[in-house]
Design an enzyme around this catalytic site. Sequence first.
Site, short mmCIF file in Angstrom:
data_model
loop_
_atom_site.label_atom_id
_atom_site.label_comp_id
_atom_site.label_asym_id
_atom_site.label_seq_id
_atom_site.Cartn_x
_atom_site.Cartn_y
_atom_site.Cartn_z
NE ARG A 1 -7.83 -8.15 0.19
CZ ARG A 1 -7.37 -7.43 -0.82
NH1 ARG A 1 -6.31 -6.67 -0.67
NH2 ARG A 1 -7.98 -7.46 -2.00
CE LYS B 1 -4.40 -1.90 1.23
NZ LYS B 1 -5.45 -2.17 2.21
N1 HH2 Z 1 -7.52 -3.73 0.73
C1 HH2 Z 1 -7.85 -3.71 -0.58
C2 HH2 Z 1 -8.96 -4.44 -1.05
N2 HH2 Z 1 -9.69 -5.19 -0.21
N3 HH2 Z 1 -10.13 -6.01 1.96
C3 HH2 Z 1 -9.83 -6.03 3.26
N4 HH2 Z 1 -10.58 -6.77 4.10
N5 HH2 Z 1 -8.78 -5.32 3.79
C4 HH2 Z 1 -7.99 -4.54 2.99
O1 HH2 Z 1 -7.06 -3.88 3.52
C5 HH2 Z 1 -8.27 -4.49 1.59
C6 HH2 Z 1 -9.38 -5.24 1.10
C7 HH2 Z 1 -7.03 -2.89 -1.53
O2 HH2 Z 1 -6.02 -3.66 -2.12
P1 HH2 Z 1 -6.11 -4.34 -3.57
O3 HH2 Z 1 -7.24 -5.29 -3.66
O4 HH2 Z 1 -4.80 -4.95 -3.90
O5 HH2 Z 1 -6.32 -3.13 -4.56
P2 HH2 Z 1 -7.60 -2.57 -5.30
O6 HH2 Z 1 -8.61 -2.16 -4.28
O7 HH2 Z 1 -7.07 -1.41 -6.09
O8 HH2 Z 1 -8.15 -3.65 -6.19
#
Ligand code: HH2
Length: 296
Positions: free
Chosen positions: A273, A238
């Site tokens: 995660r 992040k």
């Molecule tokens: N962070 C993201 C997405 N989903 N779910 C939970 N429970 N906790 C988190 O910290 C979290 C999440 C963001 O990361 P990512 O899926 O890699 O990116 P994007 O939202 O751009 O798809």
Amino acid sequence: MTSALDSQTMLAPAPITWRLGRRVFSFPGPTLLMGVVNITPDSFSDGGRFLDPRQAIDQAQALIEEGADLIDLGGESTRPGAVEVSAEEEKRRVLPVLERLVAKAETPISVDTRKAEVAERACQAGAAMINDVQGTPADQRLLETVARHRVALCLMHMRGLPADMQSRAVYSDLLSEVIAELSAGLDAALAAGVEAERICLDPGIGFSKTADHNWALLRQLPRLAQLGRPLLLGVSRKSFIGAITGVVDPRQRLHGTLAAVTAAVLGGAQILRVHDVAACRHAVRVAEAVRAGRAA
Ligand code: HH2
């Protein structure tokens, strides 16, 4: 003499049971790793890489081989400023991959969604968990869907929507407010009929939080144990890590991620995660040995 840090991080936590599909996990116990696969064109670190279902399935299987305990499939980016995707489009992206993985793999699959309609179809297709990134407050229909299908639920703290959440990162007492809002989310889920033992909670690193809010949450993570449910944390790649290391490309943020993952384990997170399962698994095992004062 016990220092403030020792008493915050090293006290033996109360035992917690977490049900995920047919599996029952007991904490304190080994930290679980949730491998991330985003089937989106625009996710902040892997956008566009796994839009083809074949590539998404291969990536999920690679993460399972690396030691993922569960896989999180996402069909909508939630990065700051992301544009909302329709439920139709989210289902079109996620369901073929989910169906294939459920048929092929033993590993439980979670679906990252804010929409009841997507959650319903995901549960029908065999998802073991709904990861509701808009868990404070959650959509009532989504909670009822989770309760009816008796799947696990992650409720994540966020204010507003990805499009406007960063303008809502204003707190007078961050920890108390996050705890109160997660607690209200937990009550709503229980009232909708979700079983307590199927729920985990997430303070939402990077969601309606500044970089300093994220560091404060990580530093004071042990306070979230008072909610009595397992803590899931998403620090992987992040931007707050990029801000401190100067690494602009999210895919190059592994070293900083490993330090944050270590801090999360020492702070009491039970589910992490992550995008890089193999490397994080090593960091987690080292952090667990530090936490225990011995090799597990
Ligand atoms: N962070 C993201 C997405 N989903 N779910 C939970 N429970 N906790 C988190 O910290 C979290 C999440 C963001 O990361 P990512 O899926 O890699 O990116 P994007 O939202 O751009 O798809």
